[in-house]
Design an enzyme around this catalytic site. Structure first.
Site, short mmCIF file in Angstrom:
data_model
loop_
_atom_site.label_atom_id
_atom_site.label_comp_id
_atom_site.label_asym_id
_atom_site.label_seq_id
_atom_site.Cartn_x
_atom_site.Cartn_y
_atom_site.Cartn_z
N LEU A 515 17.80 46.94 84.02
CA LEU A 515 17.63 46.16 82.63
C LEU A 515 18.59 46.60 81.96
CD1 LEU A 515 13.75 47.38 82.17
CD2 LEU A 515 14.60 45.02 82.62
N GLY A 518 22.18 53.15 79.79
CA GLY A 518 22.29 54.27 78.66
C GLY A 518 23.10 55.32 78.99
N GLY A 521 21.40 57.30 81.74
CA GLY A 521 21.54 56.56 83.36
C GLY A 521 20.88 55.57 83.32
N VAL A 523 18.54 51.97 83.69
CA VAL A 523 16.88 51.90 83.66
C VAL A 523 16.67 50.60 84.42
CG1 VAL A 523 15.12 51.31 81.92
CG2 VAL A 523 17.39 52.56 81.17
N ASP A 634 19.65 59.92 67.04
CA ASP A 634 20.10 58.78 67.88
C ASP A 634 19.52 57.60 67.72
OD1 ASP A 634 22.40 58.08 69.15
OD2 ASP A 634 21.46 58.17 71.29
#
Length: 827
Positions: A515, A518, A521, A523, A634
């Site tokens: 998908l 980030g 790592g 996804v 974040d």
């Protein structure tokens, strides 16, 4: 002569047909309307005619709003007997009844008035009431307000009369495409103190708590529209009715019981061109009737949510361990009067335990003309009385038998006094002594442990060992420490997945299922054996984030539950593999749609505003409403996930931090987050607070309105940031030039301008100038109309943030056009 009569009759009939489709509000005994015709109330608020629900070909006679874009039915006549074609006719029978007929003149619905009249008419009013009355006297024979469907309108009544056994209540549709009577009904209970009940198949599903003359005591977060007022009238002889009024006659509001049993207070929002839900019941798990059984209390902030009242213990332990609490609790120590009745030694008198901020239980008994002290005495002298309370506007309430449907509120609620044996209070006094001694010994032990740990860490530093919170001790592995940590997070609340299960779900982590990527790592999308879709977040060995962030995210998000926060389903720790498993979001992350030239058209203004509001609600929960005060640190578009309905869910809590009860601001040497979204006090000095998240939200809000990335403005004049560009356009009185053309609509100009205004208030340089999240929500909802003038944003020019050099631990450079998640070591 006959020909002349027919000639004169023809224009009359033509006029009648014309008026039916234009503006008449009345059907008389000589008239009828067919499937293609309708009548409209005098002020054009409501329309009556034949309709088919969504995804259905059946035809029903109903009433709906006339001048709004969303087709909204408020009453249905032939709910239980739909017409199968468009041959339906509404007319007044020779006996004076309103009837719905099919093409064969069969009756499909009737008003069933028993008194036969020959000169009646039916009029549709501007409040949505269809009234059948005698023409000559005005006597009302029948009205739709006395026979509601699933909707309560202003001036309409829900009522119960125990003397006549007559009830007026709402009944749900069976489904969105089937208006026949469903499983749920809502009405007013008049057994003692008036309460609103939602029943499922005749059994209590939700209740409001007693009415105190102003509000229902058991409704949490009751915040109706300022112009909407509920009224309950009780004659104390078995007749009670409830209604609500709206001070703005042009304002459309309603209470609707949906097919799933939810009672919704809604109003029509012209700005959003849709119905806005002001309040919903049941609102959460603790709202369902009797969730925790007899003498059990529900607390949404506890895990599990059900526990026994003090002095009581679980009745069936095995069921409680399985998460079924309906068996409830039983008293641990018999009351004094129970001991006396059983010929056991008398002992000391019972006492009362005060519980605060409680939804009081069902089956209250009301005592008239009794003050608070007499109320206590009256309960103490009655052996069957197990609790009492005294409430303004009501007086003395007492309870005998089982206490059902108790819940703990974090705000609001009422006090109740629970009867306990004296022995329970003695145990409390003994427990206090034990706790005092234990705390003293524990404090000494902790101080000693901290001292020796400090000495050990000092020796470790002298030996040039790395300063890491996961440094191993005495041969312990990081994996061992991680499992110890997870044990503290209550693994019974956090399922553990195995590697084989996740590999199967993701087709061995096939790139076709990836998908995104980030800082943590990659996804992957996956599907479990039970069909549930999941998102698997896999810790990369090359990741700038590590075990500390992994553990932090597990610890935080496992304790959080909110509809605007992504839900953690579990984790996996096997060897070098560390993974987090989340609910799958069909529409992925906000940035994937918002900044894509093709897909951003999916986000019209209403959806974008809904996303803005949802993010605000999620932040408010993190900052104020959850049991932990959490700063996300974040917040950005890629960390906002969108479900099937484009509802936002805040994700990625690897950088989040918990605040202590009295902390407003914390300083860190490790600045972590994403440049462009960081507040100046955090990026430059390591200071973060609620206002740091507010700054990030402000940048995100401007991105949502403009459709531009904050880091994409590379060639603008003066090298402005997105906030700087918004500030320049604001001062040039040209703020609409910032708006994404795909959402521009003059109808929404004021709302869009207000959002940009709020965004600029959020990105002001000084934290004290920025509003908190609750104030932002009030601004967005127009509860605060006079917004302060914003001051110049922080990082207005790109050069301020585009070349940051930190020399103490090496140089790190950032290009404002190519920034991703970054970790910056503070000076």
């Amino acid at each position: 002569m006959g020909l002349l009569s027919k000639t004169n009759l023809l224009p009359v009939l033509c006029c009648f047909c014309l008026n039916l489709t234009v503006a008449i509000d009345t059907i008389r005994s000589s008239q009828s309307i067919n499937d293609s015709e309708y009548i409209i109330s005098n002020g054009s608020v409501f329309k009556l005619g034949f309709f088919s629900p969504e995804n259905s070909t059946n035809r029903y006679l109903g009433i709906w709003y006339n001048n709004i874009s969303v087709f909204t039915v408020i009453w249905v006549a032939n709910r239980q007997k739909p017409l199968k074609d468009s041959s339906g006719i509404l007319t007044i029978s020779k006996e004076g009844n309103l009837v719905v007929l099919n093409g064969q003149a069969e009756i499909f619905w009737s008003s069933n008035v028993s008194n036969s009249v020959t000169n009646s008419s039916a009029t549709l009013g501007d409040f949505g009431n269809l009234v059948l009355q005698v023409d000559t006297t005005g006597l009302v024979l029948w009205e739709s307000f006395q026979h509601p469907s699933d909707t309560l309108l202003p001036k309409m009544k829900l009522s119960t009369n125990l003397r006549t056994d007559q009830r007026i209540q709402l009944t749900s549709w069976k489904s969105p495409s089937d208006p026949s009577i469903g499983s749920f009904s809502v009405g007013i209970d008049a057994r003692n103190i008036p309460e609103i009940f939602d029943w499922k198949e005749g059994h209590p599903y939700w209740r409001s708590g007693p009415w105190n003359g102003q509000v229902f005591l058991g409704i949490r977060n009751w915040n109706p529209l300022y112009r909407t007022r509920f009224i309950v009238v009780d004659d104390k002889q078995g007749a009670v009715f409830e209604t609500f009024t709206d001070s703005d006659v042009l304002h459309l509001s309603r209470v609707v019981l949906d097919w799933q049993g939810n009672g919704l207070l809604t109003y029509w929002d012209d700005g959003k061109d849709d119905w806005e839900v002001v309040h919903k019941n049941p609102e959460d798990e603790c709202d369902f009737y009797g969730t925790c059984g007899a003498f059990g209390i529900c607390d949404l902030l506890s895990s599990p949510i059900c526990s026994c009242l003090r002095g009581f213990e679980m009745k069936i332990i095995k069921e409680w361990n399985r998460g079924n609490w309906t068996s409830g609790c039983v008293r641990r120590t018999p009351l004094q009067c129970e001991r006396m009745n059983n010929s056991i030694e008398e002992g000391k008198a019972d006492g009362f335990l005060k519980l605060e901020m409680i939804k009081v239980p069902d089956f209250a008994e009301w005592s008239n003309h009794v003050n608070k002290e007499d109320c206590r005495k009256q309960c103490l002298e009655n052996c069957s009385c197990v609790a009492y309370g005294y409430y303004t506007g009501i007086g003395c309430l007492s309870w005998s038998g089982n206490l059902i449907d108790l819940r703990q509120f974090s705000v609001g609620g009422s006090d109740i006094y629970i009867r306990l044996a004296n022995l329970e209070f003695e145990e409390e006094r003994n427990l206090r002594v034990i706790i005092t001694i234990t705390v003293t010994i524990g404090a000494i032990a902790i101080a000693s442990t901290v001292f020796f740990f400090w000495r050990w860490m000092a020796r470790k530093k002298r030996g040039n060992m790395p300063n890491c919170p996961l440094t191993t001790m005495k041969g312990e592995s990081n994996e061992s420490l991680l499992f110890d940590f997870l044990n503290d997070v209550k693994l019974q609340d956090l399922p553990i997945f195995n590697m084989e299960e996740l590999a199967t779900a993701t087709n061995n982590f096939d790139m076709a299922n990836k998908l995104g990527q980030g800082g943590f790592g990659p996804v992957y999308r996956g599907k479990l054996h039970n069909g549930q879709e999941i998102a698997v977040k896999r810790l990369s060995r090359a990741s700038g984030q590590g075990l500390e962030e992994f553990m932090n995210e597990v610890a935080l998000i496992s304790k959080l539950q909110h509809r605007n926060l992504v839900r953690l389903l579990g984790c996996c720790i096997e060897g070098e593999e560390k993974m987090l498993i989340y609910e799958y979001m069909l529409n992925k992350s906000l940035d994937a749609i918002l900044f894509d030239p093709v897909h951003q058209k999916l986000l019209n203004w209403r959806k974008r505003f809904n996303i803005i509001e949802g993010i605000c609600r999620g932040l408010l929960y993190l900052h104020r409403d959850s049991r932990l005060k959490i700063i996300h640190r974040d917040l950005k578009a890629s960390n906002i996930l969108l479900d099937q309905e484009f509802n936002p869910k805040i994700s990625d809590f690897g950088m989040a931090r918990i605040f202590g009860g009295n902390e407003d601001q914390v300083k860190t040497k490790r600045v972590a987050g994403t440049y462009g979204y960081m507040s100046p006090e955090y990026a430059m000095r390591g200071l973060f607070s609620e206002k740091s998240d507010v700054f990030s939200f402000g940048v995100l809000l401007l991105e949502i309105v403009s459709g531009r990335r904050n880091t994409s403005i590379c060639d603008e004049e003066q090298y402005l940031s997105l906030a700087g560009l918004a500030w320049k356009l604001w001062n040039d009185d040209n703020i609409m030039a910032l708006v994404d053309l795909t959402i521009w609509d003059p109808c929404f100009q004021m709302d869009i301008s207000k959002c940009i205004h709020v965004g600029l208030l959020c990105v002001q340089e000084l934290a004290r100038d920025r509003p908190n999240v609750s104030t932002i929500i009030s601004m967005l909802k127009s509860e605060i109309l006079d917004l302060p003038t914003p001051k110049q944003p922080a990082f207005m020019e790109r050069q301020i943030a585009s070349n940051i050099e930190l020399t103490q631990q090496g140089q790190i450079r950032f290009s404002i056009c190519n920034i991703t998640t970054s970790t910056v070591n503070g000076r």
